[in-house]
Write a protein that holds these residues in place. Structure first.
Motif, PDB file in Angstrom:
ATOM      1  N   ALA A   1       5.011  67.670  31.050  1.00 34.51           N
ATOM      2  CA  ALA A   1       3.598  67.311  30.954  1.00 34.51           C
ATOM      3  C   ALA A   1       3.415  65.799  31.092  1.00 34.51           C
ATOM      4  O   ALA A   1       2.435  65.335  31.694  1.00 34.51           O
ATOM      5  CB  ALA A   1       3.025  67.792  29.624  1.00 34.51           C
ATOM      6  N   PHE A   2       4.340  65.022  30.548  1.00 41.14           N
ATOM      7  CA  PHE A   2       4.309  63.566  30.727  1.00 41.14           C
ATOM      8  C   PHE A   2       4.311  63.206  32.211  1.00 41.14           C
ATOM      9  O   PHE A   2       3.506  62.384  32.672  1.00 41.14           O
ATOM     10  CB  PHE A   2       5.513  62.933  30.020  1.00 41.14           C
ATOM     11  N   TYR A   3       5.199  63.832  32.973  1.00 45.04           N
ATOM     12  CA  TYR A   3       5.269  63.526  34.403  1.00 45.04           C
ATOM     13  C   TYR A   3       4.001  63.970  35.129  1.00 45.04           C
ATOM     14  O   TYR A   3       3.528  63.286  36.043  1.00 45.04           O
ATOM     15  CB  TYR A   3       6.498  64.175  35.023  1.00 45.04           C
ATOM     16  N   GLU A   4       3.440  65.102  34.748  1.00 46.40           N
ATOM     17  CA  GLU A   4       2.186  65.544  35.365  1.00 46.40           C
ATOM     18  C   GLU A   4       1.076  64.521  35.152  1.00 46.40           C
ATOM     19  O   GLU A   4       0.368  64.134  36.086  1.00 46.40           O
ATOM     20  CB  GLU A   4       1.762  66.884  34.778  1.00 46.40           C
ATOM     21  N   HIS A   5       0.894  64.103  33.905  1.00 44.28           N
ATOM     22  CA  HIS A   5      -0.195  63.171  33.592  1.00 44.28           C
ATOM     23  C   HIS A   5       0.053  61.797  34.199  1.00 44.28           C
ATOM     24  O   HIS A   5      -0.893  61.117  34.621  1.00 44.28           O
ATOM     25  CB  HIS A   5      -0.374  63.072  32.082  1.00 44.28           C
ATOM     26  N   ARG A   6       1.283  61.393  34.233  1.00 36.99           N
ATOM     27  CA  ARG A   6       1.635  60.123  34.863  1.00 36.99           C
ATOM     28  C   ARG A   6       1.228  60.133  36.343  1.00 36.99           C
ATOM     29  O   ARG A   6       0.666  59.163  36.857  1.00 36.99           O
ATOM     30  CB  ARG A   6       3.140  59.934  34.712  1.00 36.99           C
ATOM     31  N   THR A   7       1.508  61.250  37.020  1.00 36.57           N
ATOM     32  CA  THR A   7       1.137  61.402  38.425  1.00 36.57           C
ATOM     33  C   THR A   7      -0.380  61.365  38.592  1.00 36.57           C
ATOM     34  O   THR A   7      -0.907  60.760  39.528  1.00 36.57           O
ATOM     35  CB  THR A   7       1.716  62.719  38.969  1.00 36.57           C
ATOM     36  N   PHE A   8      -1.078  62.005  37.667  1.00 40.23           N
ATOM     37  CA  PHE A   8      -2.545  62.039  37.693  1.00 40.23           C
ATOM     38  C   PHE A   8      -3.115  60.629  37.526  1.00 40.23           C
ATOM     39  O   PHE A   8      -4.067  60.242  38.222  1.00 40.23           O
ATOM     40  CB  PHE A   8      -3.047  62.965  36.588  1.00 40.23           C
ATOM     41  N   VAL A   9      -2.557  59.858  36.603  1.00 39.82           N
ATOM     42  CA  VAL A   9      -3.030  58.489  36.373  1.00 39.82           C
ATOM     43  C   VAL A   9      -2.880  57.650  37.637  1.00 39.82           C
ATOM     44  O   VAL A   9      -3.810  56.946  38.059  1.00 39.82           O
ATOM     45  CB  VAL A   9      -2.273  57.841  35.202  1.00 39.82           C
ATOM     46  N   ALA A  10      -1.702  57.716  38.265  1.00 41.61           N
ATOM     47  CA  ALA A  10      -1.488  56.935  39.480  1.00 41.61           C
ATOM     48  C   ALA A  10      -2.504  57.309  40.555  1.00 41.61           C
ATOM     49  O   ALA A  10      -3.047  56.445  41.251  1.00 41.61           O
ATOM     50  CB  ALA A  10      -0.062  57.145  39.991  1.00 41.61           C
ATOM     51  N   ALA A  11      -2.778  58.605  40.675  1.00 48.57           N
ATOM     52  CA  ALA A  11      -3.760  59.054  41.668  1.00 48.57           C
ATOM     53  C   ALA A  11      -5.144  58.507  41.360  1.00 48.57           C
ATOM     54  O   ALA A  11      -5.865  58.047  42.258  1.00 48.57           O
ATOM     55  CB  ALA A  11      -3.786  60.583  41.712  1.00 48.57           C
ATOM     56  N   ALA A  12      -5.544  58.560  40.096  1.00 48.01           N
ATOM     57  CA  ALA A  12      -6.869  58.075  39.714  1.00 48.01           C
ATOM     58  C   ALA A  12      -7.021  56.592  40.018  1.00 48.01           C
ATOM     59  O   ALA A  12      -8.056  56.148  40.524  1.00 48.01           O
ATOM     60  CB  ALA A  12      -7.113  58.348  38.226  1.00 48.01           C
ATOM     61  N   VAL A  13      -5.983  55.822  39.731  1.00 45.00           N
ATOM     62  CA  VAL A  13      -6.032  54.383  39.997  1.00 45.00           C
ATOM     63  C   VAL A  13      -6.161  54.108  41.490  1.00 45.00           C
ATOM     64  O   VAL A  13      -6.912  53.218  41.921  1.00 45.00           O
ATOM     65  CB  VAL A  13      -4.785  53.691  39.420  1.00 45.00           C
ATOM     66  N   MET A  14      -5.453  54.888  42.284  1.00 41.45           N
ATOM     67  CA  MET A  14      -5.473  54.664  43.735  1.00 41.45           C
ATOM     68  C   MET A  14      -6.638  55.351  44.422  1.00 41.45           C
ATOM     69  O   MET A  14      -6.836  55.210  45.628  1.00 41.45           O
ATOM     70  CB  MET A  14      -4.151  55.129  44.345  1.00 41.45           C
ATOM     71  N   GLY A  15      -7.416  56.127  43.660  1.00 41.04           N
ATOM     72  CA  GLY A  15      -8.596  56.770  44.213  1.00 41.04           C
ATOM     73  C   GLY A  15      -8.297  57.961  45.100  1.00 41.04           C
ATOM     74  O   GLY A  15      -9.111  58.304  45.967  1.00 41.04           O
ATOM     75  N   ILE A  16      -7.137  58.611  44.904  1.00 40.27           N
ATOM     76  CA  ILE A  16      -6.778  59.739  45.755  1.00 40.27           C
ATOM     77  C   ILE A  16      -6.824  61.044  44.968  1.00 40.27           C
ATOM     78  O   ILE A  16      -6.895  61.055  43.733  1.00 40.27           O
ATOM     79  CB  ILE A  16      -5.396  59.550  46.402  1.00 40.27           C
ATOM     80  N   ASN A  17      -6.791  62.140  45.687  1.00 40.36           N
ATOM     81  CA  ASN A  17      -6.839  63.481  45.098  1.00 40.36           C
ATOM     82  C   ASN A  17      -5.417  64.019  44.972  1.00 40.36           C
ATOM     83  O   ASN A  17      -4.779  64.323  45.984  1.00 40.36           O
ATOM     84  CB  ASN A  17      -7.686  64.401  45.985  1.00 40.36           C
ATOM     85  N   PRO A  18      -4.884  64.187  43.747  1.00 37.73           N
ATOM     86  CA  PRO A  18      -3.506  64.650  43.609  1.00 37.73           C
ATOM     87  C   PRO A  18      -3.357  66.165  43.638  1.00 37.73           C
ATOM     88  O   PRO A  18      -2.247  66.667  43.497  1.00 37.73           O
ATOM     89  CB  PRO A  18      -3.113  64.104  42.236  1.00 37.73           C
ATOM     90  N   PHE A  19      -4.454  66.897  43.803  1.00 39.36           N
ATOM     91  CA  PHE A  19      -4.406  68.350  43.637  1.00 39.36           C
ATOM     92  C   PHE A  19      -4.533  69.133  44.941  1.00 39.36           C
ATOM     93  O   PHE A  19      -4.510  70.357  44.923  1.00 39.36           O
ATOM     94  CB  PHE A  19      -5.493  68.795  42.651  1.00 39.36           C
ATOM     95  N   ASP A  20      -4.671  68.450  46.080  1.00 33.14           N
ATOM     96  CA  ASP A  20      -4.629  69.179  47.344  1.00 33.14           C
ATOM     97  C   ASP A  20      -3.342  68.816  48.078  1.00 33.14           C
ATOM     98  O   ASP A  20      -2.600  67.922  47.665  1.00 33.14           O
ATOM     99  CB  ASP A  20      -5.868  68.927  48.200  1.00 33.14           C
ATOM    100  N   GLN A  21      -3.047  69.515  49.150  1.00 32.84           N
ATOM    101  CA  GLN A  21      -1.825  69.266  49.909  1.00 32.84           C
ATOM    102  C   GLN A  21      -2.001  69.710  51.354  1.00 32.84           C
ATOM    103  O   GLN A  21      -1.233  70.502  51.886  1.00 32.84           O
ATOM    104  CB  GLN A  21      -0.601  69.951  49.282  1.00 32.84           C
ATOM    105  N   TRP A  22      -3.044  69.173  51.990  1.00 34.23           N
ATOM    106  CA  TRP A  22      -3.327  69.563  53.361  1.00 34.23           C
ATOM    107  C   TRP A  22      -2.211  69.166  54.311  1.00 34.23           C
ATOM    108  O   TRP A  22      -2.070  69.743  55.403  1.00 34.23           O
ATOM    109  CB  TRP A  22      -4.658  68.932  53.801  1.00 34.23           C
ATOM    110  N   GLY A  23      -1.396  68.215  53.917  1.00 34.33           N
ATOM    111  CA  GLY A  23      -0.325  67.752  54.787  1.00 34.33           C
ATOM    112  C   GLY A  23       0.730  68.788  55.110  1.00 34.33           C
ATOM    113  O   GLY A  23       1.504  68.604  56.048  1.00 34.33           O
TER     114      GLY A  23
END
Length: 504
Positions: free
Chosen positions: A450-472
């Motif tokens: 859960a720590f790693y999940e939230h850490r990833t979410f924080v980085a995404a929020a700071v960078m203004g990106i969506n961490p929950f899609d994966q169109w790539g």
């Protein structure tokens, strides 16, 4: 460009070792204890001024607002117009989402108890991506001493993977879990069909009755003929799904109590992330320092080394979590990003990795933060020297990365030979962090993930990106479908030639 962004771009970090003298309280301020984890960020490069600017950046990018949306079950995945409700699976999301998740948790417990009581010996768990990586990590980390059926994770479409798994199983005492969010994933459904054929060849008359489908499309699973269907919410993304019925293998292998403890550990980290002030919030600080390294220091890699054999799959799990979540080049609004986003996550297991890749980390030209994950208590009863050597190596690597070895020190060790001294000189000043678990059990593993999940979410929020899609990942799938269909498909000459040579 925000005020904090401009400030961070102007900062030049001092040598890491010097920060311990310049900041007498650095170890205390850069270390956090939570949910059985000790997180030491003190050997990373941000000094107190940089950390302060990063905390301002979190305010200016509204990390707190996005966090509130996450826990309230509001839309945080704008490209799919969805919430992300994996936190509800462990009891910390919006009330309606938590209640819905509890129904799913009850189904997990019921099926696990049923199959365990029936004397099932082996379970084939068929999925791909997060549908396989999460369960594989859970079972490998915690399942050695479990008293339930053996779990065989099959993800690769390469038939060798399924053949190796079935070779270890008695078809008459085997059950099959099929995990696909849409219940249309080509690799998963192909492997599932072949697994059913394996049961039929053994003389089992109704193989579908021996399956359980884990999906967000229960109607499709029922039409397919699955013996049991365990639904999960569409708002639970694949790489965040191990907390749902996707994690059924752990409950099967280890029992319901272990499963509950896993959720409880993750829930404790959820509460910490949601409620703790910014300066002492472990996922928040870690996510900010990830942004500092990747965006402001242009460090394109982040290495993770598990100094515990039970966590050997952690780097692979984190590769998907971090790179599929934050490997984006546009913001959530569709604009180009302002700089680098996710680093390339890679790693391995200590001490094996020391004899394979640490040469590059200590003396190579590629620099990026290194993360060590270790466990204070061993998981075995072998002589203590094993664990003492393991931990000594882990802690020494972080110290050596920071300290290095000067040319004068190397000359003294080289008999004055300047060429040999150059080879023995270490630049040092290479950033690392250490996460030390009190012990590896379901609660601490839940908290760690859960720590790693939230850490990833924080980085995404700071960078203004969506961490929950994966169109790539979609374009390659579409082209693979076209290749299977035959015809020229508009492929380039190289690809067309390869297809012809392979008989496609």
């Amino acid at each position: 460009m925000t005020t904090a962004d401009a400030r961070l771009r102007s900062l030049s970090p001092a040598p890491i070792a010097s920060l311990f003298d310049a900041e007498p309280d650095r170890l205390a301020t850069m270390s956090i204890d939570v949910a059985g984890l000790h997180l030491d960020f003190s050997k990373l490069s941000p000094d107190a001024e940089t950390v302060a600017a990063l905390l301002v950046l979190a305010q200016e990018t509204d990390v707190a607002g996005w966090r509130a949306k996450l826990f309230a079950g509001e839309v945080v995945n704008p490209s799919e117009n969805r919430a992300a409700t994996h936190v509800a699976e462990r009891g910390t999301g919006a009330l309606a989402d938590v209640r819905a998740a509890q129904d799913g948790q009850g189904a997990i417990g019921s099926l696990a108890a049923q199959w365990r009581s029936e004397g099932v010996a082996d379970v084939l768990h068929i999925g791909i991506g997060g549908s396989a990586l999460g369960p594989a990590l859970l079972v490998d980390a915690l399942g050695r001493d479990g008293d339930g059926p053996r779990i065989h994770i099959v993800s690769n479409i390469d038939g060798e993977a399924l053949a190796r798994a079935t070779a270890q199983c008695d078809p008459w005492r085997t059950r099959i879990i099929i995990v696909s969010k849409t219940f249309t994933t080509v690799e998963t459904m192909t492997n599932a069909a072949s697994a059913l054929d394996w049961l039929r060849l053994a003389g089992i008359p109704d193989p579908e009755a021996r399956t359980a489908a884990v999906t967000a499309a229960p109607d499709k699973a029922q039409a397919w003929g699955a013996g049991a269907v365990l639904p999960f919410a569409e708002t639970v993304g694949g790489r965040y799904s191990l907390w749902s019925a996707v994690g059924l293998p752990l409950a099967l292998r280890c029992g319901w109590s272990e499963w509950e403890q896993l959720l409880a550990g993750a829930g404790a980290m959820d509460v910490h992330f949601r409620d703790t002030r910014a300066a002492r919030n472990a996922p928040l600080l870690a996510g900010l320092m990830d942004v500092w390294a990747a965006r402001y220091q242009r460090q394109a890699t982040r290495a993770v080394f598990a100094y515990d054999e039970r966590l050997r799959l952690l780097p692979s799990f984190l590769q998907q979590l971090e790179m599929e979540s934050n490997g984006k080049s546009i913001t959530r609004d569709g604009a180009p990003v302002a700089g680098p986003t996710a680093a390339v996550t890679w790693g391995g297991t200590g001490t094996d990795a020391q004899h394979a890749v640490f040469q590059l980390l200590h003396q190579g030209t590629v620099v990026g933060p290194v993360e060590f994950v270790a466990v204070r208590e061993p998981g075995h009863t072998l002589p203590p020297t094993h664990h003492r050597q393991l931990l000594a190596n882990c802690f020494a690597q972080g110290a050596a990365l920071m300290r290095g070895r000067t040319r004068d020190e190397a000359l003294a060790l080289s008999g004055g030979d300047p060429a040999l001294a150059a080879a023995k000189t270490f630049p040092g000043n290479r950033p690392s962090a250490t996460i030390l678990l009190d012990r590896l059990d379901p609660m601490t593993l839940g908290a760690l993930l859960a720590f790693y999940e939230h850490r990833t979410f924080v980085a995404a929020a700071v960078m203004g990106i969506n961490p929950f899609d994966q169109w790539g990942v979609e374009l390659g799938k579409e082209m693979a479908t076209a290749a299977m269909a035959g015809g020229d498909g508009g492929f380039d000459a190289s690809t067309a030639d390869l297809m012809t040579r392979a008989g496609l």
